[in-house]
Design an enzyme around this catalytic site. Structure first.
Site, PDB file in Angstrom:
ATOM      1  CE  LYS A 167      -5.795  -3.285  -9.182  1.00 53.72           C
ATOM      2  NZ  LYS A 167      -6.092  -2.163  -8.361  1.00 53.72           N
ATOM      3  CE  LYS A 191      -1.142  -0.636  -0.838  1.00 49.85           C
ATOM      4  NZ  LYS A 191      -2.077   0.441  -0.570  1.00 49.85           N
ATOM      5  CE  LYS A 225     -11.266  -4.625  -3.230  1.00 50.33           C
ATOM      6  NZ  LYS A 225     -11.199  -3.209  -3.466  1.00 50.33           N
TER       7      LYS A 225
END
Ligand code: TYM
Length: 329
Positions: free
Chosen positions: A194, A197, A111
């Site tokens: 992966k 969203k 992040k």
């Protein structure tokens, strides 16, 4: 009886990763265990969603949970922010968690790399809130995808640390759970990591047949099998991983054999993959809209679930408060 708990952040529609990583395992477990499934709306605040979208994001996820087979008569469905005990436990667990431990988690490092302008404390302590979600219901099993493994490790560490510090046995050490025993990582269609969203590489439960087919047919491949003994490229490995999740073993074997003897046509593989994805998702899609528009039913589900979740969390917090030494005057 085992207690099972899982949750998904309320950021956009559910994709195949959410479904096969967490939801489907949970839907199967709900017949044999005490089950809690929730919408992690507090966790979604780390990325500052607009207030006017907040409620509809929660409603979307709830409708998609129900359409995927979560049964409110068997499972407790609730929204994270409506169980305040979670926040109390989060504060207490924060006192037992060290900054270095949190800075080392892979999800935090990712992040920070992706959003260096928004490294807030909620992001750093994300795994502590997740531990509070799990421990406040004293869950034994947590159906999640592979990306959550490290968070489960932190949860176990905090459970042990709390029990040891206060010399109690309040918390069990929960395990990440998958029916097929190995935790899954559903890959995206862009040949890289992966499905996610924010990655824009996903297939969603609300996608229609045309959209799914188009997305799969456009998935990145390579220029053809490299010949016997050569390693399979990441792009094709990803397609086979998806195929092994949605298709019958004989179908997977058929394409595997064709790959091995060099006769495979990636177009055929993709066509089969799109068809088999649709078999799983289209019945869910058909239910989502109907449920989303049934406000009375959604209210019934959430009122019931909130009551059950609060009562379970209250019981744990009584033990926790006593262990910590809180006393009423
Ligand atoms: P979220 O919303 O990022 O993901 C929800 C669930 O979907 C799984 N998942 C995947 N599994 C396999 N392959 C993928 N490509 C893939 N993408 C997502 C995740 O592993 C997860 O199980 N932190 C949690 C939400 C949460 C939670 C909890 C979960 C908050 N508190 C307590 C369990 C227990 C999360 O990652 O949400």
């Amino acid at each position: 009886m085992k207690t099972v708990l899982s949750g998904i952040r309320s950021t956009g529609h559910l994709h195949l990763g959410n479904y096969f990583g967490a939801l489907r395992n949970f839907a199967q477990l709900q017949h044999q265990a005490k089950c809690f499934f929730f919408i992690a709306d507090l966790h979604s605040l780390t990325t500052h969603p607009k207030a006017e979208d907040f409620h509809s994001n929660v409603k979307i996820i709830l409708s998609e949970y129900l359409a995927s087979g979560l049964d409110p008569e068997k499972s407790t469905l609730f929204v994270q922010s409506s169980v305040p005990q979670v926040c109390e436990l989060y504060v207490l667990l924060n006192m037992l968690t060290y900054k270095g431990e949190l800075e080392r988690t892979a999800s935090f490092k990712d992040k920070v790399r992706l959003n260096p302008q928004n490294v807030n404390a909620g992001l750093l302590t994300y795994p502590v809130l997740m531990a509070a979600d799990i421990l406040v219901h004293r869950a034994d099993w947590v159906p999640v995808g592979k990306d959550q493994e490290q968070h489960l490790e932190i949860t176990r560490l905090l459970a042990r640390r709390f029990n040891k510090l206060y010399n109690v046995a309040v918390f069990p050490e929960p395990e990440a759970y998958n029916f097929g025993s190995n935790l899954v990582k559903i890959p995206g269609l862009d040949g890289s990591g992966k499905m996610g969203k924010s990655e824009g590489n996903g297939i969603y439960l609300i996608d229609d047949q045309k959209t799914i087919t188009k997305k799969v047919m456009r998935a990145v491949t390579d220029s053809g099998p490299a010949g016997k003994g050569s390693p399979m490229s990441q792009e094709i490995t990803n397609l086979f991983t998806l195929l092994s999740v949605v298709s019958e073993p004989a179908v997977v074997q058929h394409f595997r054999d064709q790959y091995d003897n060099g006769t495979i046509r990636y177009g055929d593989l993709k066509k089969q993959l799109a068809e088999d994805i649709c078999k799983h998702t289209l019945p869910i899609k058909a239910r989502i809209e109907e449920i989303y528009n049934d406000d009375a039913y959604l209210k019934y589900v959430i009122d019931k679930g909130t009551e059950e979740a609060r009562s379970s969390a209250r019981a744990t917090m009584e033990l926790v408060r006593e262990a910590v030494g809180f006393k009423v005057f």
